[in-house]
Structures are given as structure tokens and as C-alpha cells.
Design an enzyme around this catalytic site. Structure first.
Site, PDB file in Angstrom:
ATOM      1  N   ARG A 137     -10.717  10.371   0.744  1.00  0.00           N
ATOM      2  CA  ARG A 137     -10.772  11.128   1.998  1.00  0.00           C
ATOM      3  C   ARG A 137     -12.160  11.737   2.192  1.00  0.00           C
ATOM      4  O   ARG A 137     -12.684  11.791   3.300  1.00  0.00           O
ATOM      5  CB  ARG A 137      -9.696  12.215   2.009  1.00  0.00           C
ATOM      6  CG  ARG A 137      -8.286  11.688   1.727  1.00  0.00           C
ATOM      7  CD  ARG A 137      -7.576  11.187   2.963  1.00  0.00           C
ATOM      8  NE  ARG A 137      -6.415  10.368   2.634  1.00  0.00           N
ATOM      9  CZ  ARG A 137      -5.224  10.837   2.286  1.00  0.00           C
ATOM     10  NH1 ARG A 137      -5.037  12.136   2.188  1.00  0.00           N
ATOM     11  NH2 ARG A 137      -4.225  10.013   2.039  1.00  0.00           N
ATOM     12  N   LYS A 195       0.852  -1.184   0.000  1.00  0.00           N
ATOM     13  CA  LYS A 195       0.000   0.000   0.000  1.00  0.00           C
ATOM     14  C   LYS A 195       0.890   1.238   0.000  1.00  0.00           C
ATOM     15  O   LYS A 195       1.544   1.543   1.001  1.00  0.00           O
ATOM     16  CB  LYS A 195      -0.933   0.009   1.208  1.00  0.00           C
ATOM     17  CG  LYS A 195      -1.936   1.162   1.194  1.00  0.00           C
ATOM     18  CD  LYS A 195      -2.867   1.079   2.382  1.00  0.00           C
ATOM     19  CE  LYS A 195      -3.897   2.194   2.383  1.00  0.00           C
ATOM     20  NZ  LYS A 195      -4.789   2.136   3.556  1.00  0.00           N
ATOM     21  N   TYR A 212     -14.837   0.530  -7.968  1.00  0.00           N
ATOM     22  CA  TYR A 212     -16.144   1.158  -7.740  1.00  0.00           C
ATOM     23  C   TYR A 212     -17.096   0.929  -8.906  1.00  0.00           C
ATOM     24  O   TYR A 212     -18.287   1.189  -8.785  1.00  0.00           O
ATOM     25  CB  TYR A 212     -15.943   2.650  -7.469  1.00  0.00           C
ATOM     26  CG  TYR A 212     -15.083   2.890  -6.250  1.00  0.00           C
ATOM     27  CD1 TYR A 212     -15.614   2.779  -4.974  1.00  0.00           C
ATOM     28  CD2 TYR A 212     -13.723   3.170  -6.369  1.00  0.00           C
ATOM     29  CE1 TYR A 212     -14.821   2.959  -3.850  1.00  0.00           C
ATOM     30  CE2 TYR A 212     -12.925   3.353  -5.248  1.00  0.00           C
ATOM     31  CZ  TYR A 212     -13.474   3.240  -3.994  1.00  0.00           C
ATOM     32  OH  TYR A 212     -12.685   3.411  -2.879  1.00  0.00           O
ATOM     33  N   SER A 264      -9.837   5.409  -5.611  1.00  0.00           N
ATOM     34  CA  SER A 264     -10.737   6.535  -5.892  1.00  0.00           C
ATOM     35  C   SER A 264     -10.197   7.488  -6.943  1.00  0.00           C
ATOM     36  O   SER A 264     -10.944   7.966  -7.805  1.00  0.00           O
ATOM     37  CB  SER A 264     -11.021   7.284  -4.594  1.00  0.00           C
ATOM     38  OG  SER A 264      -9.819   7.783  -4.025  1.00  0.00           O
ATOM     39  N   ARG A 271       0.595  10.160   5.639  1.00  0.00           N
ATOM     40  CA  ARG A 271       0.819   8.807   6.161  1.00  0.00           C
ATOM     41  C   ARG A 271       2.125   8.208   5.641  1.00  0.00           C
ATOM     42  O   ARG A 271       2.271   6.995   5.563  1.00  0.00           O
ATOM     43  CB  ARG A 271      -0.368   7.914   5.784  1.00  0.00           C
ATOM     44  CG  ARG A 271      -1.703   8.415   6.344  1.00  0.00           C
ATOM     45  CD  ARG A 271      -2.839   7.447   6.053  1.00  0.00           C
ATOM     46  NE  ARG A 271      -4.041   7.889   6.733  1.00  0.00           N
ATOM     47  CZ  ARG A 271      -5.174   8.231   6.120  1.00  0.00           C
ATOM     48  NH1 ARG A 271      -5.257   8.156   4.801  1.00  0.00           N
ATOM     49  NH2 ARG A 271      -6.226   8.629   6.802  1.00  0.00           N
ATOM     50  N   LYS A 296      -2.095  -1.841  -3.758  1.00  0.00           N
ATOM     51  CA  LYS A 296      -2.939  -0.654  -3.785  1.00  0.00           C
ATOM     52  C   LYS A 296      -2.030   0.578  -3.796  1.00  0.00           C
ATOM     53  O   LYS A 296      -1.136   0.665  -2.957  1.00  0.00           O
ATOM     54  CB  LYS A 296      -3.840  -0.649  -2.550  1.00  0.00           C
ATOM     55  CG  LYS A 296      -4.771   0.550  -2.440  1.00  0.00           C
ATOM     56  CD  LYS A 296      -5.585   0.494  -1.142  1.00  0.00           C
ATOM     57  CE  LYS A 296      -6.541   1.674  -1.058  1.00  0.00           C
ATOM     58  NZ  LYS A 296      -7.328   1.664   0.192  1.00  0.00           N
ATOM     59  N   GLU A 325       7.664  -6.800   2.282  1.00  0.00           N
ATOM     60  CA  GLU A 325       6.334  -6.795   2.898  1.00  0.00           C
ATOM     61  C   GLU A 325       5.568  -8.073   2.541  1.00  0.00           C
ATOM     62  O   GLU A 325       4.868  -8.649   3.384  1.00  0.00           O
ATOM     63  CB  GLU A 325       5.541  -5.570   2.439  1.00  0.00           C
ATOM     64  CG  GLU A 325       6.086  -4.234   2.916  1.00  0.00           C
ATOM     65  CD  GLU A 325       5.696  -3.915   4.351  1.00  0.00           C
ATOM     66  OE1 GLU A 325       5.041  -4.750   4.998  1.00  0.00           O
ATOM     67  OE2 GLU A 325       6.055  -2.815   4.817  1.00  0.00           O
TER      68      GLU A 325
END
Length: 329
Positions: free
Chosen positions: A213, A203, A320, A281, A224, A255, A240
């Protein structure tokens, strides 16, 4: 020598001459079962709230979420990933609403499970960012940094309340070190061995999260980048991956999807577990915005973007457009 000898004997164009031929020789195919629908459910609303940066996507009420889940199941979509949006007054430094058995996400899980049972894989976002007043994915220490190990204790609680609510699969997404192992132990401790883990293995800290958001009513202050990955790195992703597999991940995910197809392909070539990718998004918003202006063919761009993700190695795609595309396939 005959003049005809100067023409090519091998003509790949022969296998592109008609839609029927192209379908017959297609190397990559999309199927409704490849798709997972991310969905937002907001506490305290009586009508769905449109997300301005994501035309066509809404913050659902409990009732409209149930309807969306049924529609996804009927279209052949495999799963639904649920994100809870609590009332602002319920946010606090610990993200307490995220572990409240009656918190919006847990209520939504129960609603959807009652509506579709086991016919749709019910997945839940396992992260604190929607529930904290500072908007970060974990508990902050005295210096305002995310405390990894204190956050893991909260994730363990979240996993257990989500499992008790009836989720089939949890998605720890905060990029805390050790999150998959802690979640697995927490689930097994309460006899929820059958609840699977969709690990947000890769990620990246991405500019493409912007519309999300708004979708979750984020209270984020700062960024972040101390816990999400740097866009410059690939070897880091493989590290990871190794850790998540060792800790018990059932599915691994990349992602965002589109900007990181090289990472997705490398992950897919390296594992023997299913691989997911999240078309996020910002990827959605770019296509919708360009299509609205008449700059691209919307439907073709959607399918092409999804085909690229599938071709790179994704076994499943969170998008989506899941229900819409599933209906068209």
C-alpha cells in the site's frame, strides 16, 4: 544374530553427506529464468523514493526504472512486472490515469520496451487501485460497492492502452468476475492477439499486502474483502481457476505465495498451463525485518522461501529479490 544386524541397512543420510552430493540429488532447482521482478515507477519525482516498509525497494523514476530493467535482463531474470504510481492530483473516482495513453504506467512500458526490447518480458499490472481516489480496484456504485461490470469496461480500456504502449503480457489483478474474458476480447479486437494474459486467478484478501500500500501510494478506504478471496477457502480457488482457463488465461497465478502453498500445489497439479506465484510485500518485509535484527540468516531465508514456492509447483515467481537472487544462482 550379529549385533550389526540391528543397524539400518537403508540410510538416506548417505545422500546428504556433502554439498556436491546434495546438489546432485536435488529434486527442485531455482534458475534465474524462474524469476520476475515487480517494480514501481512514480510520476513526478527526480530521485528514487525508498519504501520504508520494504528495505531495498524503491519507487523508481523513469530513468532508474530503465536501469533496473537492464540489470534484471543482465542477471537472467525473465520478466518485469510494472506498477504505476500517479501523482495524487491525477487520481479520480474512475481511475482515469490508468487509461490515459500518457499515464505513468503506459509511459513506463514504452520506456522499458525501448530499453530492453523483447529480451525481457514486460508485464503490466492491469488494475485501477493505484489510480482511484478511493483506492479500490474498480468503479464504485451509488452504494459505495465495487461495480463489477462497470469495472470490466475500464479494464478493457486499460488492456488496450497498455498493449498499444508495447507490453508483452497484462496482469488483470482486480478479481472482478469475467475479467480475463473481457481483457482477451479487448486485446483481440485491436489486433493484439499476441499480448498474453497472466491471470491473477487466486488472489486472497491478505494482511501481508500492507507494505505494498505504501509502495503504490494507496488511497484505500475500507478493505477489498467483497472481491478478493477469503483465506478460509480452497474450493473457491479451483472455481476461479476453471473460469480463468475457460476465458483464455495463458498463465495462472496464486497470490500471496508463502501462506498459500497448499493452494499453489493444488493449482499446479490441476493445470497444463504455466503457474506463477507472487511472493508479496509482507513476505519480503518479514524476512528483511528479522534479518535486520539478526534473528535469521537473510540470504539463506530468501533462498529457502523461494525454493518452497518452486517446490510447491510454481513455474515462475514474482519476487522483489529477483535480480539479487538471479545474480547469486
Amino acid at each position: 544374530m550379529s549385533v550389526y544386524g540391528s543397524f539400518p541397512g537403508t540410510r538416506p543420510r548417505r545422500l546428504r553427506t556433502s554439498p556436491a552430493v546434495r546438489r546432485m540429488v536435488a529434486e527442485t532447482r531455482l534458475h534465474p529464468s524462474d524469476l520476475i521482478l515487480p517494480a514501481f515507477v512514480r510520476e513526478g519525482i527526480s530521485e528514487p523514493v525508498p519504501i520504508s516498509a520494504m528495505p531495498g525497494v524503491v519507487q523508481h523514476t523513469r530513468d532508474t526504472l530503465r536501469k533496473a530493467a537492464v540489470e534484471a535482463r543482465q542477471a537472467g531474470v525473465s520478466g518485469i512486472m510494472l506498477f504505476g504510481v500517479p501523482e495524487d492530483a491525477k487520481k479520480d473516482a474512475l481511475g482515469s490515469a490508468g487509461t490515459d495513453p500518457d499515464g505513468i504506467l503506459q509511459v513506463a512500458i514504452r520506456d522499458v520496451r525501448a530499453e530492453v526490447g523483447d529480451d525481457l518480458v514486460i508485464m503490466s499490472d492491469l488494475c485501477l487501485d493505484e489510480y482511484t481516489d478511493h483506492g479500490h480496484c474498480g468503479v464504485l456504485d451509488d452504494d459505495g460497492r465495487v461495480d463489477n461490470d462497470a469495472t470490466l469496461e475500464r479494464y478493457a480500456e486499460m488492456a488496450q492502452v497498455q498493449a498499444d504502449a508495447g507490453v508483452h503480457m497484462v496482469g488483470p489483478s482486480g478479481m472482478m468476475d469475467g475479467q480475463v474474458g473481457v481483457v482477451r476480447d479487448a486485446l483481440d479486437t485491436i489486433g493484439k492477439e499476441d499480448v498474453a494474459i497472466l491471470a491473477y486467478t487466486v488472489k486472497y484478501a491478505s494482511a501481508f499486502y500492507g507494505p505494498f500500500r505504501e509502495a503504490v501510494g494507496s488511497s484505500l478506504v475500507g478493505d477489498r474483502r467483497t472481491y478478493q478471496q477469503d483465506a478460509a477457502n480452497v474450493r473457491e480457488s479451483m472455481r476461479e481457476l476453471a473460469l480463468d482457463l475457460e476465458e483464455g488465461a495463458d498463465i495462472v497465478m496464486v497470490k500471496p505465495a508463502g501462506p498459500y502453498l497448499d493452494v499453489l500445489a493444488k493449482i499446479a497439479d490441476s493445470v497444463d498451463v504455466p503457474v506463477a506465484a507472487y511472493q508479496i510485500s509482507g513476505e519480503y518485509a518479514m524476512v528483511e525485518a528479522a534479518a535486520e535484527r539478526g534473528w535469521i540468516d537473510r540470504d539463506k531465508a530468501i533462498l529457502e522461501s523461494l525454493m518452497g514456492i518452486k517446490r510447491a509447483g510454481a513455474d515462475m515467481i514474482l519476487t522483489y529479490w529477483a535480480t539479487e537472487v538471479a545474480r547469486s544462482l
